[in-house]
Design an enzyme around this catalytic site. Sequence first.
Site, PDB file in Angstrom:
ATOM      1  N   ARG A 231       0.864  -1.183   0.000  1.00 27.16           N
ATOM      2  CA  ARG A 231       0.000   0.000   0.000  1.00 27.16           C
ATOM      3  C   ARG A 231       0.898   1.228   0.000  1.00 27.16           C
ATOM      4  O   ARG A 231       1.938   1.256   0.671  1.00 27.16           O
ATOM      5  CB  ARG A 231      -0.907   0.038   1.244  1.00 27.16           C
ATOM      6  CG  ARG A 231      -2.110  -0.887   1.178  1.00 27.16           C
ATOM      7  CD  ARG A 231      -3.138  -0.474   0.114  1.00 27.16           C
ATOM      8  NE  ARG A 231      -4.287  -1.356   0.057  1.00 27.16           N
ATOM      9  CZ  ARG A 231      -4.390  -2.436  -0.702  1.00 27.16           C
ATOM     10  NH1 ARG A 231      -3.401  -2.789  -1.503  1.00 27.16           N
ATOM     11  NH2 ARG A 231      -5.494  -3.164  -0.702  1.00 27.16           N
ATOM     12  N   GLU A 260      -2.336   7.425  -5.051  1.00 27.59           N
ATOM     13  CA  GLU A 260      -2.707   6.712  -6.283  1.00 27.59           C
ATOM     14  C   GLU A 260      -4.177   6.892  -6.667  1.00 27.59           C
ATOM     15  O   GLU A 260      -4.534   6.792  -7.844  1.00 27.59           O
ATOM     16  CB  GLU A 260      -2.370   5.218  -6.179  1.00 27.59           C
ATOM     17  CG  GLU A 260      -3.216   4.432  -5.196  1.00 27.59           C
ATOM     18  CD  GLU A 260      -2.826   2.950  -5.166  1.00 27.59           C
ATOM     19  OE1 GLU A 260      -1.652   2.643  -4.942  1.00 27.59           O
ATOM     20  OE2 GLU A 260      -3.728   2.111  -5.372  1.00 27.59           O
ATOM     21  N   HIS A 292      -0.701  -0.326  -9.661  1.00 27.64           N
ATOM     22  CA  HIS A 292      -1.389  -1.294  -8.797  1.00 27.64           C
ATOM     23  C   HIS A 292      -1.862  -2.520  -9.595  1.00 27.64           C
ATOM     24  O   HIS A 292      -3.037  -2.875  -9.572  1.00 27.64           O
ATOM     25  CB  HIS A 292      -2.578  -0.615  -8.102  1.00 27.64           C
ATOM     26  CG  HIS A 292      -2.930  -1.263  -6.791  1.00 27.64           C
ATOM     27  ND1 HIS A 292      -3.204  -0.555  -5.657  1.00 27.64           N
ATOM     28  CD2 HIS A 292      -3.051  -2.560  -6.430  1.00 27.64           C
ATOM     29  CE1 HIS A 292      -3.494  -1.383  -4.661  1.00 27.64           C
ATOM     30  NE2 HIS A 292      -3.405  -2.615  -5.117  1.00 27.64           N
TER      31      HIS A 292
HETATM   32  P1  NAD Z   1      -1.618 -11.310   4.941  1.00 25.35           P
HETATM   33  O1  NAD Z   1      -2.643 -10.781   5.888  1.00 25.35           O
HETATM   34  O2  NAD Z   1      -1.662 -12.754   4.564  1.00 25.35           O
HETATM   35  O3  NAD Z   1      -0.152 -11.016   5.533  1.00 25.35           O
HETATM   36  C1  NAD Z   1       0.235  -9.796   6.083  1.00 25.35           C
HETATM   37  C2  NAD Z   1       1.331 -10.083   7.095  1.00 25.35           C
HETATM   38  O4  NAD Z   1       1.814  -8.817   7.587  1.00 25.35           O
HETATM   39  C3  NAD Z   1       0.851 -10.893   8.314  1.00 25.35           C
HETATM   40  O5  NAD Z   1       1.707 -11.981   8.529  1.00 25.35           O
HETATM   41  C4  NAD Z   1       0.902  -9.881   9.454  1.00 25.35           C
HETATM   42  O6  NAD Z   1       1.200 -10.469  10.707  1.00 25.35           O
HETATM   43  C5  NAD Z   1       2.037  -8.968   8.983  1.00 25.35           C
HETATM   44  N1  NAD Z   1       2.031  -7.667   9.638  1.00 25.35           N
HETATM   45  C6  NAD Z   1       0.971  -6.911  10.041  1.00 25.35           C
HETATM   46  N2  NAD Z   1       1.394  -5.799  10.643  1.00 25.35           N
HETATM   47  C7  NAD Z   1       2.746  -5.837  10.617  1.00 25.35           C
HETATM   48  C8  NAD Z   1       3.764  -4.967  11.096  1.00 25.35           C
HETATM   49  N3  NAD Z   1       3.457  -3.833  11.763  1.00 25.35           N
HETATM   50  N4  NAD Z   1       5.047  -5.318  10.908  1.00 25.35           N
HETATM   51  C9  NAD Z   1       5.372  -6.474  10.275  1.00 25.35           C
HETATM   52  N5  NAD Z   1       4.458  -7.350   9.806  1.00 25.35           N
HETATM   53  C10 NAD Z   1       3.165  -7.027   9.982  1.00 25.35           C
HETATM   54  O7  NAD Z   1      -1.688 -10.376   3.665  1.00 25.35           O
HETATM   55  P2  NAD Z   1      -1.184 -10.716   2.179  1.00 25.35           P
HETATM   56  O8  NAD Z   1      -2.265 -11.415   1.430  1.00 25.35           O
HETATM   57  O9  NAD Z   1       0.164 -11.335   2.233  1.00 25.35           O
HETATM   58  O10 NAD Z   1      -1.116  -9.231   1.560  1.00 25.35           O
HETATM   59  C11 NAD Z   1      -0.214  -8.271   2.066  1.00 25.35           C
HETATM   60  C12 NAD Z   1      -0.609  -6.902   1.527  1.00 25.35           C
HETATM   61  O11 NAD Z   1      -0.419  -6.891   0.111  1.00 25.35           O
HETATM   62  C13 NAD Z   1      -2.106  -6.559   1.683  1.00 25.35           C
HETATM   63  O12 NAD Z   1      -2.354  -5.977   2.943  1.00 25.35           O
HETATM   64  C14 NAD Z   1      -2.349  -5.568   0.563  1.00 25.35           C
HETATM   65  O13 NAD Z   1      -2.158  -4.257   1.072  1.00 25.35           O
HETATM   66  C15 NAD Z   1      -1.250  -5.884  -0.451  1.00 25.35           C
HETATM   67  N6  NAD Z   1      -1.781  -6.382  -1.749  1.00 25.35           N
HETATM   68  C16 NAD Z   1      -1.423  -5.724  -2.882  1.00 25.35           C
HETATM   69  C17 NAD Z   1      -1.858  -6.170  -4.135  1.00 25.35           C
HETATM   70  C18 NAD Z   1      -1.443  -5.486  -5.426  1.00 25.35           C
HETATM   71  O14 NAD Z   1      -2.022  -5.771  -6.479  1.00 25.35           O
HETATM   72  N7  NAD Z   1      -0.441  -4.614  -5.419  1.00 25.35           N
HETATM   73  C19 NAD Z   1      -2.703  -7.291  -4.197  1.00 25.35           C
HETATM   74  C20 NAD Z   1      -3.042  -7.952  -3.008  1.00 25.35           C
HETATM   75  C21 NAD Z   1      -2.573  -7.495  -1.776  1.00 25.35           C
END
Ligand code: NAD
Length: 332
Positions: A231, A260, A292
Amino acid sequence: MKIAFYDTKEYDRIYFDKIAPQYGFDIIYYESRLNASTAVLADGCDAICIFVSDNADKETIDKLSEYGIKVILLRCAGYDNVDLKACEEKNITVLRVPSYSPTAVAEYASALMLTLNRRIHKAYMRTREFNFKINGLMGVTLRGRTAGIIGTGKIGKIMVEILKGYGMEVLANDLYPDENLDVEYTSLDDLFNRSDVITIHCPLTKDTKYLINKNSISKMKDGVILINTSRGALVDTDALIDGLVANKFRGVALDVYEEEDKYFFEDKSQEIIKDTDLIKLMAYPNVIVTSHQAFFTDESMEAIAQVTCDNLKEFEQGLEMKNKVSEEYTKK
Ligand code: NAD
């Protein structure tokens, strides 16, 4: 159930039109994004379906509640654009698609890393103009170098596999380390200090806003590659630009950007871009900005449509809603 579908793109319709009729759902597609002024489009519907650039703040939620909306269907994983407290107050259920594309995002982040390192974006532009010189395009060997992954959830875990496949040493940081993951968990400071590549895969929360800031950038190695596919607001753009001016980075790849909402997913090529930070970022030869699109694969689009419809079916039939997002959930 009748769904008001906001921020519709041609590709959304293709995938939802294939699946929604099988569930008996009636979708009204709108190109407008959701905000307090467009909430009225949902009048008479049971649910709305929104994406990352829609704005479901308190004012919007209050209006949606007046129009009879009972469910918000997020056709994405992140929910930082929804005021969950306001939803709970109005008894509006929020359902998301938690894992439509972890592989797609991780593969894309790794593609950005390789592109930046070997300057493929520059080479592509050069050879199109029949300039076959290779000076300035030199990379480094990634095998044996260190990658730091922030957030080892669904996407981060696949990133671990991919980077290990390149022979990289992998460090990780997560609030909840996974004991079964073959990776060295460490503090953020240590990760910043030791990594040649840093890739962010944690969600945007009030604790992670500007995780990459002046202070954290100062702790990074000179010549680090930074990749953000999570994000935009995880990175403080001003601090990033200062770092770029100081030649801190070998490369920076942003598939997401703080501001964005005003630009991404739309053709702005004929407009005067007013965001001078975005213009500055575009001007650096070692920066890649994409719109994105890390999630954007055929498999992801199918999964998004399928899971969104399953989510609404579970709500409609009073079944257990495994993809429900609530205030309580976000504190886990
Ligand atoms: P997820 O929930 O499976 O994993 C997120 C991880 O981050 C978890 O293990 C959580 O414990 C950890 N986390 C939370 N707060 C934290 C902190 N302060 N410090 C360190 N780690 C922390 O999520 P995911 O499916 O792996 O997705 C991750 C992110 O990717 C989503 O939140 C979304 O913003 C982004 N995303 C982007 C796209 C894109 O097209 N660019 C698509 C999907 C997801």
